[in-house]
Design a protein around this motif. Structure first.
Motif, PDB file in Angstrom:
ATOM      1  N   GLN A 125       0.810  -1.229   0.000  1.00 15.41           N
ATOM      2  CA  GLN A 125       0.000   0.000   0.000  1.00 15.41           C
ATOM      3  C   GLN A 125       0.840   1.276   0.000  1.00 15.41           C
ATOM      4  OE1 GLN A 125      -3.194   0.145   2.790  1.00 15.41           O
ATOM      5  NE2 GLN A 125      -3.940  -1.882   2.239  1.00 15.41           N
ATOM      6  N   TYR A 126       2.178   1.103   0.090  1.00 17.59           N
ATOM      7  CA  TYR A 126       3.044   2.294   0.142  1.00 17.59           C
ATOM      8  C   TYR A 126       2.777   3.238  -1.025  1.00 17.59           C
ATOM      9  CZ  TYR A 126       5.998  -0.174   3.589  1.00 17.59           C
ATOM     10  OH  TYR A 126       6.486  -0.832   4.703  1.00 17.59           O
ATOM     11  N   GLU A 127       2.747   2.658  -2.268  1.00 12.30           N
ATOM     12  CA  GLU A 127       2.655   3.502  -3.463  1.00 12.30           C
ATOM     13  C   GLU A 127       1.334   4.272  -3.509  1.00 12.30           C
ATOM     14  OE1 GLU A 127       5.012   4.402  -5.559  1.00 12.30           O
ATOM     15  OE2 GLU A 127       6.351   3.190  -4.312  1.00 12.30           O
ATOM     16  N   THR A 128       0.226   3.563  -3.180  1.00 13.80           N
ATOM     17  CA  THR A 128      -1.088   4.239  -3.187  1.00 13.80           C
ATOM     18  C   THR A 128      -1.080   5.401  -2.216  1.00 13.80           C
ATOM     19  OG1 THR A 128      -1.679   1.934  -2.741  1.00 13.80           O
ATOM     20  CG2 THR A 128      -3.453   3.356  -3.579  1.00 13.80           C
ATOM     21  N   LEU A 129      -0.538   5.123  -1.020  1.00 11.41           N
ATOM     22  CA  LEU A 129      -0.509   6.135   0.037  1.00 11.41           C
ATOM     23  C   LEU A 129       0.280   7.350  -0.452  1.00 11.41           C
ATOM     24  CD1 LEU A 129      -1.313   6.660   2.919  1.00 11.41           C
ATOM     25  CD2 LEU A 129       0.683   5.425   3.719  1.00 11.41           C
ATOM     26  N   LYS A 130       1.429   7.047  -1.104  1.00  9.02           N
ATOM     27  CA  LYS A 130       2.294   8.120  -1.589  1.00  9.02           C
ATOM     28  C   LYS A 130       1.545   8.982  -2.604  1.00  9.02           C
ATOM     29  CE  LYS A 130       6.064   7.072  -4.151  1.00  9.02           C
ATOM     30  NZ  LYS A 130       7.345   6.362  -4.320  1.00  9.02           N
ATOM     31  N   SER A 131       0.906   8.325  -3.585  1.00  6.10           N
ATOM     32  CA  SER A 131       0.278   9.139  -4.644  1.00  6.10           C
ATOM     33  C   SER A 131      -0.932   9.893  -4.097  1.00  6.10           C
ATOM     34  CB  SER A 131      -0.079   8.269  -5.855  1.00  6.10           C
ATOM     35  OG  SER A 131      -1.061   7.345  -5.467  1.00  6.10           O
ATOM     36  N   GLN A 132      -1.661   9.273  -3.146  1.00  3.22           N
ATOM     37  CA  GLN A 132      -2.795   9.996  -2.551  1.00  3.22           C
ATOM     38  C   GLN A 132      -2.322  11.263  -1.846  1.00  3.22           C
ATOM     39  OE1 GLN A 132      -4.581   6.631  -0.373  1.00  3.22           O
ATOM     40  NE2 GLN A 132      -6.567   7.511  -0.875  1.00  3.22           N
ATOM     41  N   LEU A 133      -1.177  11.131  -1.105  1.00  5.36           N
ATOM     42  CA  LEU A 133      -0.654  12.307  -0.396  1.00  5.36           C
ATOM     43  C   LEU A 133      -0.215  13.384  -1.386  1.00  5.36           C
ATOM     44  CD1 LEU A 133       1.281  10.633   2.551  1.00  5.36           C
ATOM     45  CD2 LEU A 133      -0.519  12.337   2.788  1.00  5.36           C
ATOM     46  N   PHE A 134       0.484  12.988  -2.453  1.00  6.21           N
ATOM     47  CA  PHE A 134       0.886  13.973  -3.471  1.00  6.21           C
ATOM     48  C   PHE A 134      -0.332  14.709  -4.030  1.00  6.21           C
ATOM     49  CE2 PHE A 134       5.220  11.998  -4.200  1.00  6.21           C
ATOM     50  CZ  PHE A 134       5.917  13.184  -4.023  1.00  6.21           C
ATOM     51  N   THR A 135      -1.386  13.903  -4.347  1.00  5.97           N
ATOM     52  CA  THR A 135      -2.595  14.515  -4.927  1.00  5.97           C
ATOM     53  C   THR A 135      -3.184  15.541  -3.970  1.00  5.97           C
ATOM     54  OG1 THR A 135      -3.011  12.344  -5.878  1.00  5.97           O
ATOM     55  CG2 THR A 135      -4.818  13.943  -6.008  1.00  5.97           C
ATOM     56  N   HIS A 136      -3.287  15.157  -2.688  1.00  4.96           N
ATOM     57  CA  HIS A 136      -3.896  16.068  -1.719  1.00  4.96           C
ATOM     58  C   HIS A 136      -3.036  17.318  -1.504  1.00  4.96           C
ATOM     59  CE1 HIS A 136      -6.806  12.922  -0.762  1.00  4.96           C
ATOM     60  NE2 HIS A 136      -7.518  13.872  -0.177  1.00  4.96           N
ATOM     61  N   ALA A 152       8.220   9.383   3.624  1.00  7.10           N
ATOM     62  CA  ALA A 152       9.493   9.307   2.900  1.00  7.10           C
ATOM     63  C   ALA A 152      10.607   8.791   3.812  1.00  7.10           C
ATOM     64  CB  ALA A 152       9.854  10.689   2.354  1.00  7.10           C
ATOM     65  N   LEU A 153      10.643   9.294   5.060  1.00  7.04           N
ATOM     66  CA  LEU A 153      11.711   8.878   5.991  1.00  7.04           C
ATOM     67  C   LEU A 153      11.615   7.388   6.281  1.00  7.04           C
ATOM     68  CD1 LEU A 153      11.568  11.859   8.521  1.00  7.04           C
ATOM     69  CD2 LEU A 153      13.333  11.449   6.800  1.00  7.04           C
ATOM     70  N   SER A 154      10.368   6.869   6.353  1.00  3.47           N
ATOM     71  CA  SER A 154      10.209   5.445   6.658  1.00  3.47           C
ATOM     72  C   SER A 154      10.533   4.568   5.452  1.00  3.47           C
ATOM     73  CB  SER A 154       8.791   5.163   7.140  1.00  3.47           C
ATOM     74  OG  SER A 154       8.583   5.824   8.362  1.00  3.47           O
ATOM     75  N   MET A 155      10.348   5.110   4.227  1.00  4.32           N
ATOM     76  CA  MET A 155      10.583   4.292   3.026  1.00  4.32           C
ATOM     77  C   MET A 155      12.036   4.362   2.524  1.00  4.32           C
ATOM     78  SD  MET A 155       7.044   5.020   0.918  1.00  4.32           S
ATOM     79  CE  MET A 155       7.497   4.100  -0.550  1.00  4.32           C
ATOM     80  N   MET A 156      12.743   5.456   2.881  1.00  5.91           N
ATOM     81  CA  MET A 156      14.127   5.594   2.390  1.00  5.91           C
ATOM     82  C   MET A 156      15.007   4.504   2.963  1.00  5.91           C
ATOM     83  SD  MET A 156      15.096   9.501   3.055  1.00  5.91           S
ATOM     84  CE  MET A 156      14.342  10.838   2.229  1.00  5.91           C
ATOM     85  N   PRO A 157      16.119   4.175   2.326  1.00  6.69           N
ATOM     86  CA  PRO A 157      16.370   4.400   0.902  1.00  6.69           C
ATOM     87  C   PRO A 157      15.824   3.262   0.042  1.00  6.69           C
ATOM     88  CG  PRO A 157      18.337   3.598   2.010  1.00  6.69           C
ATOM     89  CD  PRO A 157      17.252   3.637   3.035  1.00  6.69           C
ATOM     90  N   ALA A 186      12.771   1.395  -0.186  1.00  9.26           N
ATOM     91  CA  ALA A 186      11.456   1.401  -0.830  1.00  9.26           C
ATOM     92  C   ALA A 186      11.210   2.658  -1.673  1.00  9.26           C
ATOM     93  CB  ALA A 186      10.370   1.259   0.238  1.00  9.26           C
ATOM     94  N   TRP A 187      12.005   3.703  -1.404  1.00 12.83           N
ATOM     95  CA  TRP A 187      11.827   4.937  -2.196  1.00 12.83           C
ATOM     96  C   TRP A 187      13.198   5.573  -2.359  1.00 12.83           C
ATOM     97  CZ3 TRP A 187       7.942   9.441  -0.638  1.00 12.83           C
ATOM     98  CH2 TRP A 187       7.840  10.349  -1.709  1.00 12.83           C
ATOM     99  N   PRO A 188      13.963   5.098  -3.364  1.00 13.22           N
ATOM    100  CA  PRO A 188      15.373   5.471  -3.458  1.00 13.22           C
ATOM    101  C   PRO A 188      15.621   6.979  -3.586  1.00 13.22           C
ATOM    102  CG  PRO A 188      14.826   3.699  -4.987  1.00 13.22           C
ATOM    103  CD  PRO A 188      13.542   4.152  -4.394  1.00 13.22           C
TER     104      PRO A 188
END
Length: 939
Positions: free
Chosen positions: A73-84, A107-112, A114-116
């Protein structure tokens, strides 16, 4: 429902409802449903308060419950936050910030892994053309996101190893951020509010320990922004943060490049000072001090650049001496004081050759600093000072104390030459008849002298005799100057003890000042210092000192605490006289008070005569605190102590106490109900016992009898404290101990009765009683062998006391058990009681650790566990097993495995008390559900 609760939180005037709503909402935020409702609350048709709550709930879920989020669900969460975030870019500012914080946390939890390239992605996403959102709004949203990212990192709860990993990833990613920031600052058409945001963003990033050379361009751009009044404050923060990061000292070349732009601010600084623009001068000073204070060692090391660093030092000197009076016309000079400490420490830490070079350059600078500081310490004109508020006067007082501390420190660099220069200046000032000086100037020079003499041994200084000779020449025209003259004499009292011929130069000034209520504190404390340090040289002046003191006491010139100090001064003074002289002086000094007390003892108790009684008893206590003819306190003096012949006959204090004993009993009988009067009576005897020690022996029988009667009638804590004092001092004096033993047993049995009636209203008595028992065990353990001491009852009272809500009482009870348990072997009754009832004690200790007692007491509970393990090991191993088998004990939050681990750890550790304290701290946090939370950070 949720909306109802939010409505209550924001709009309900009733505070109870608000609190309930807040509690309910806090629980809602951490519930599994939060994922679902957060997005609903962020709908554009909701009011900002509700949207804010939704964004906050998302941040809480992401930052605290990261492990609950499935990786797919990381990616969905990320794009939803960007959209908002894009949607809110032109919406509510507070909601936008919360959403940015949530995305930063993600971002801090996904680095490096899951989100390089998280940061580069953010920059790219917001730079992409999006026709719906205007470019400036998008730019501001991106800057907001980039600003909160390092801030969120600083406060995040990442485990230590992840923190290091993420920090280095972020530091590398500054390559995607800084070029963008530079471009925005350099663009001609960038509006002010964007530049402001850019500087804030830079400020936030430099705290990630980014190499200073990578920040160079942005620092230079920030220097340029200092010319723009709208950006000035933010630019100052940015420069100061960049220069102050601890890592910066590694980049010496960059630091050297920063000196010219800092020096380049001097013109702007001068103009600001001239036009009275305090904000600008303050900001520029902060920048100069940040460079000087954080990097003086690194910059001093660059010997070939000594001139540019000296120029920076001179700029800071200008800030120290900035015109105007602190804190009314300027607030800048106080920022610079620590710099001078740092610079001096760094110079004195070099090897001798280098130090000699720098001493040559900087000694003149430090002499100039002394002049500047003494100028800044001067009082304003009387007229101006009259307009200052009491708050401004207090700030000025504290500022002068800081200057005083700095002068004292500088003495280490300048040595005796500093005193000579102060003396020369003072001499010129006082002897110059052409130009009469202001009192402010004289006062500041004396203040400088006093600052040094107070802490540094000036016995070797050749200028003190001259100074003592100058003091009487000062024409004292006002209170501040008079105070400083007094405090200077006080600071020289040890010197006077070694040069007694000079006492007569200054003593008349002190005695004269005693009669002035405005000089109360300075004159009384100075007389007390002289009487303490010079008592063996004062007999010729004693009659005069006593007469003046008596006069001011009778006229009631001084407040209570100064009267008490004055009595202590007289106690020191009388200690050095012959016994018959002491008695004569005591008689004249005390008689008026005894007559007053006799009158008061006949009156019906009321509030005003209570105060008068307490005052008189206090005067006697303070006199007896320092009146010591056996010279117990002289051991610290040199080998050639000026001892007087040993006195024969009873101690003068005992003579007086015996004379007034009946009167004191009479006062007591009327005021037995009043804790303060009882305390004042006990204080007289307590102070006398402490000073006289064995000489007090003749008083012991009658005092024990009186204390016993007092305590049996109305128990008061102060009576127990005095009993404790007697046990402590006479424990090893078989001749005098029987009445004390009887008193101890009486106090114990009366207190045990009090426990049966309910001790909860008397935490102070219980506290003192526990301390008395601990003292008895320490000094005279065989008291516990008395057949009429009920050891079991005493033990049970101790266990009860461990459950009191008052921390001091619990601490005293722990102290009692820590003394009792080691006596299990040598005192049979104690051993028996502990073996039969120790399990109850353990149960109470574990309840406290389990969360019943304040966390500040855990070390004291640990001491009991340690003592149990050391002195009752075979019992403890059975008791702890049985106790821990109870369900939910000592807390429902700990599992059987955790309880077992704790028990084993405790039983294994019989040597290292500190380890036991750590185990208890760890276990109490588990029991309280606080383990691994931010509450433990300060623990």
């Amino acid at each position: 429902s949720l909306f109802q609760a939010l409505h209550q939180l924001y709009y309900d005037p009733n505070i109870e409802n608000k609190n309930l709503a807040q509690k309910w909402l806090m629980q809602a935020q951490v519930s599994p449903q939060a994922w679902h409702f957060s997005w609903l609350l962020l709908n554009m048709d909701k009011v900002p308060e509700i949207q804010y709550f939704g964004a906050s709930a998302l941040h809480i879920k992401i930052s605290r419950y990261w492990n609950d989020i499935p990786a797919d669900q990381y990616e969905t969460l990320k794009s939803q936050l960007f959209t908002h975030i894009t949607r809110f870019a032109s919406g509510s500012k507070i909601v936008l910030t919360r959403l940015c914080v949530a995305l930063a946390s993600l971002a801090l939890s996904m680095m490096p892994e899951a989100w390089p390239c998280a940061v580069a992605d953010m920059v790219r996403m917001f730079q992409a053309e999006d026709s719906n959102v205007d470019g400036r709004a998008r730019c501001l949203a991106l800057l907001e996101l980039l600003t909160v990212l390092p801030e969120e990192f600083q406060t995040s709860r990442l485990p230590q190893y992840r923190k290091g990993q993420v920090r280095s990833v972020l530091a590398q990613e500054c390559g995607s951020v800084f070029p963008l920031l530079e471009q925005l600052l350099q663009q001609q058409d960038s509006p002010g509010f964007i530049k402001q945001k850019v500087l804030k963003c830079f400020s936030s990033w430099v705290q990630l320990e980014i190499p200073l050379m990578d920040c160079e361009n942005l620092i230079q751009a920030a220097f340029t922004s200092l010319q723009d009044p709208e950006l000035f404050d933010t630019a100052v923060e940015a420069v100061v943060n960049a220069i102050s990061q601890p890592d910066a000292q590694r980049y010496v070349n960059t630091l050297l490049k920063l000196i010219p732009p800092v020096l380049g601010l001097q013109e702007q600084l001068r103009q600001a000072v001239q036009s009275g623009d305090m904000e600008t001068s303050h900001g520029i000073c902060r920048i100069a001090v940040a460079l000087g204070e954080n990097h003086s060692r690194a910059l001093l090391d660059q010997v070939e650049h000594w001139q540019s660093f000296l120029a920076l030092v001179n700029m800071i000197m200008f800030c120290t001496g900035i015109p105007g009076h602190y804190p009314v016309n300027e607030t800048t000079s106080s920022l610079t004081l620590t710099f001078w400490y740092t610079l001096q420490d760094d110079i004195l830490s070099f090897e001798p050759d280098k130090q000699a070079v720098y001493q040559q350059v900087y000694r003149p600078v430090y002499f100039q600093l002394v002049d500047v500081l003494l100028h800044k310490a001067q009082f304003p004109s009387d007229e101006e000072y009259g307009f200052w508020s009491s708050d401004e006067k207090e700030q000025f007082r504290i500022y002068r104390v800081d200057i005083s501390d700095t002068l004292m420190y500088v003495y280490e660099m300048l040595g005796a030459e500093l005193l000579s220069s102060l003396y020369d200046k003072l001499g010129r000032l006082l002897t110059n008849t052409e130009q009469p000086s202001t009192w402010q100037h004289t006062e500041a020079l004396l203040y400088g002298f006093q600052s040094i003499a107070e802490t540094i041994d000036v016995n070797y200084s050749d200028v003190v005799p001259g100074l003592i000779g100058l003091i009487p020449r000062i024409s004292i025209s006002n209170v501040q100057l008079a105070d400083t003259v007094m405090f200077t004499i006080g600071a020289l009292s040890e010197w006077l003890a070694d040069h007694p011929v000079m006492i007569n130069n200054v003593l008349p000034l002190v005695l004269q000042a005693l009669g002035n209520p405005e000089l109360s504190i300075s004159s009384v404390s100075t007389l007390k210092k002289i009487c303490r340090e010079c008592k063996y040289d004062l007999p010729p002046y004693a009659a005069n000192i006593v007469a003046v003191s008596q006069e001011v006491l009778m006229k009631q010139i001084h407040k209570t605490s100064q009267c008490m100090w004055l009595m202590q001064a007289l106690g020191f003074l009388l200690s050095a006289l012959q016994v018959e002289e002491i008695l004569k002086n005591l008689h004249s000094l005390i008689t008026p008070y005894i007559q007053q007390l006799e009158k008061l003892a006949d009156e019906t108790p009321n509030p005003s005569n209570k105060l008068a009684i307490i005052h008189i008893l206090g005067l006697l206590s303070n006199l007896f605190t320092t009146l010591d003819i056996s010279h117990h306190d002289d051991d610290h003096e040199s080998t050639e102590v000026k001892k007087l012949p040993v006195q024969q006959g009873p101690n003068p204090v005992v003579v007086v106490l015996q004379q007034v004993f009946q009167l004191i009993q009479k006062v007591l009988s009327k005021w037995l109900n009043d804790a303060q009067v009882v305390e004042s009576v006990c204080a007289i005897f307590e102070k006398s016992v402490k000073t006289l020690l064995d000489d007090f022996a003749p008083m012991v029988p009658q005092l024990c009898e009186m204390l016993g009667q007092m305590y049996s009638t109305i128990p008061q804590a102060s009576a127990i404290d005095l009993t404790r004092q007697l046990v402590h001092i006479f424990a090893h004096e078989p001749a005098h101990f029987p009445p004390i033993k009887a008193l101890f047993l009486l106090v114990t049995s009366v207190t045990l009765t009090l426990f049966q009636q309910g001790p909860r209203d008397h935490p102070d008595i219980v506290d003192s009683f526990m301390q008395l028992l601990a003292q008895a065990l320490k000094r005279k353990p065989d008291l516990f062998l008395c057949s009429n001491l009920d050891v079991k009852a005493v033990f049970q009272c101790g266990v009860l006391s461990l459950k009191f809500p008052e921390a001091p009482t619990v601490k005293a009870s722990c102290g009692f058990f820590t003394e009792l348990l080691p006596r299990c072997g040598e005192i049979a009754p104690v051993g028996q009681v502990v073996h039969e009832n120790g399990k109850v004690l353990l149960q109470a200790v574990l309840e406290g650790v389990g969360g019943q007692a304040s966390r500040s007491l855990m070390d004291h509970f640990a001491e009991i566990l340690f003592a149990l393990n050391k002195h009752c090991f075979s019992y403890l191993s059975i008791w702890i097993k049985e106790a821990m088998q109870q369900d939910g004990f000592p807390s429902a939050r700990v599992s059987p495995e955790q309880k077992e681990t704790f028990s084993q750890q405790i039983l294994r550790e019989r040597v290292n008390k500190r380890r036991v304290k750590e185990m208890v701290k760890e276990f109490t946090l588990l029991c309280r559900g606080l383990h691994g939370t931010e509450y433990t950070a300060d623990y």
